[in-house]
Design a protein around this motif. Sequence first.
Motif, PDB file in Angstrom:
ATOM      1  N   THR A 161      13.956  34.666  42.274  1.00  0.00           N
ATOM      2  CA  THR A 161      15.057  34.252  43.147  1.00  0.00           C
ATOM      3  C   THR A 161      16.061  35.378  43.390  1.00  0.00           C
ATOM      4  OG1 THR A 161      16.329  33.489  41.241  1.00  0.00           O
ATOM      5  CG2 THR A 161      14.918  31.868  42.344  1.00  0.00           C
ATOM      6  N   VAL A 162      15.745  36.587  42.940  1.00  0.00           N
ATOM      7  CA  VAL A 162      16.741  37.653  43.014  1.00  0.00           C
ATOM      8  C   VAL A 162      16.294  38.820  43.884  1.00  0.00           C
ATOM      9  CG1 VAL A 162      17.715  37.114  40.755  1.00  0.00           C
ATOM     10  CG2 VAL A 162      15.893  38.795  40.933  1.00  0.00           C
ATOM     11  N   VAL A 188       4.048  34.621  44.136  1.00  0.00           N
ATOM     12  CA  VAL A 188       4.254  33.751  42.988  1.00  0.00           C
ATOM     13  C   VAL A 188       3.774  34.499  41.741  1.00  0.00           C
ATOM     14  CG1 VAL A 188       3.386  31.644  41.893  1.00  0.00           C
ATOM     15  CG2 VAL A 188       4.094  31.611  44.291  1.00  0.00           C
ATOM     16  N   THR A 189       4.507  34.344  40.641  1.00  0.00           N
ATOM     17  CA  THR A 189       4.112  34.902  39.353  1.00  0.00           C
ATOM     18  C   THR A 189       3.712  33.742  38.451  1.00  0.00           C
ATOM     19  OG1 THR A 189       5.661  36.746  39.588  1.00  0.00           O
ATOM     20  CG2 THR A 189       4.885  36.247  37.358  1.00  0.00           C
ATOM     21  N   GLY A 213      16.115  50.268  50.287  1.00  0.00           N
ATOM     22  CA  GLY A 213      16.423  50.326  48.866  1.00  0.00           C
ATOM     23  C   GLY A 213      16.482  48.980  48.158  1.00  0.00           C
ATOM     24  N   TYR A 214      16.211  47.876  48.874  1.00  0.00           N
ATOM     25  CA  TYR A 214      16.295  46.540  48.269  1.00  0.00           C
ATOM     26  C   TYR A 214      15.099  45.691  48.697  1.00  0.00           C
ATOM     27  CZ  TYR A 214      20.979  47.863  46.996  1.00  0.00           C
ATOM     28  OH  TYR A 214      22.041  48.524  46.454  1.00  0.00           O
ATOM     29  N   CYS A 215      14.622  44.889  47.758  1.00  0.00           N
ATOM     30  CA  CYS A 215      13.458  44.054  48.029  1.00  0.00           C
ATOM     31  C   CYS A 215      13.609  42.707  47.334  1.00  0.00           C
ATOM     32  CB  CYS A 215      12.190  44.744  47.533  1.00  0.00           C
ATOM     33  SG  CYS A 215      12.142  44.983  45.739  1.00  0.00           S
ATOM     34  N   VAL A 216      12.745  41.779  47.717  1.00  0.00           N
ATOM     35  CA  VAL A 216      12.601  40.509  47.009  1.00  0.00           C
ATOM     36  C   VAL A 216      11.103  40.296  46.809  1.00  0.00           C
ATOM     37  CG1 VAL A 216      14.728  39.401  47.809  1.00  0.00           C
ATOM     38  CG2 VAL A 216      12.636  39.146  49.128  1.00  0.00           C
ATOM     39  N   LYS A 221      14.953  36.161  30.728  1.00  0.00           N
ATOM     40  CA  LYS A 221      15.170  36.321  32.170  1.00  0.00           C
ATOM     41  C   LYS A 221      14.689  35.133  32.986  1.00  0.00           C
ATOM     42  CE  LYS A 221      14.320  40.233  34.137  1.00  0.00           C
ATOM     43  NZ  LYS A 221      13.695  41.498  34.570  1.00  0.00           N
ATOM     44  N   ILE A 222      13.867  34.276  32.416  1.00  0.00           N
ATOM     45  CA  ILE A 222      13.244  33.213  33.215  1.00  0.00           C
ATOM     46  C   ILE A 222      14.280  32.309  33.857  1.00  0.00           C
ATOM     47  CG2 ILE A 222      11.748  31.191  33.106  1.00  0.00           C
ATOM     48  CD1 ILE A 222       9.813  32.914  31.671  1.00  0.00           C
ATOM     49  N   ASP A 223      15.249  31.823  33.098  1.00  0.00           N
ATOM     50  CA  ASP A 223      16.250  30.918  33.660  1.00  0.00           C
ATOM     51  C   ASP A 223      17.161  31.589  34.679  1.00  0.00           C
ATOM     52  OD1 ASP A 223      15.295  28.791  32.196  1.00  0.00           O
ATOM     53  OD2 ASP A 223      16.714  29.065  30.560  1.00  0.00           O
TER      54      ASP A 223
END
Length: 155
Positions: A25-26, A96-97, A89-92, A146-148
């Motif tokens: 989500t980041v 799916v992981t 310089g930015y990505c999302v 990091k999951i939450d």
Amino acid sequence: MSEPLLITSSDSILSELDFKPYRSTVERRVVPFLPGPHEPQTMEINTPWGTQLTARKGDFLVSEIATPNDYWSIDPVIFEESYVMIRPGYCVKKAVTLLVPLTDITRDPERLVTVVTLEGAETVRAGDFYLAKGIKGEVWPYPAEKIDNVMTPVE
């Protein structure tokens, strides 16, 4: 203390695990690793948990925005299939992981596990990490903390 449990992307145990799909989500920072012809063509990366990974020419170096010096390398083919650039310089991450707690394998949160990633082997404590599986079946340890903050389950 016993030897770390070794996990590779070709291990048969992977087909027995109950991986759950998550989506990041980041927004993340990204720069390509493109050394010049007379510069070293690889770079060692020290992870926050004390493991070394190897970035190769053409890999992408990705980090969380809040921690730009804690980055990891991603194979260029996997980056192109998994991420989308949202501005220079930015990505999302668009892919799916798949995630499963490493304790589902070890049954012991203290057990050390060595996960052989595309960038090198990483040894982590099972209770602190999940096992992640990507679009090409590649595996890596993913920090449980990091999951939450970074991931949401895919329904």
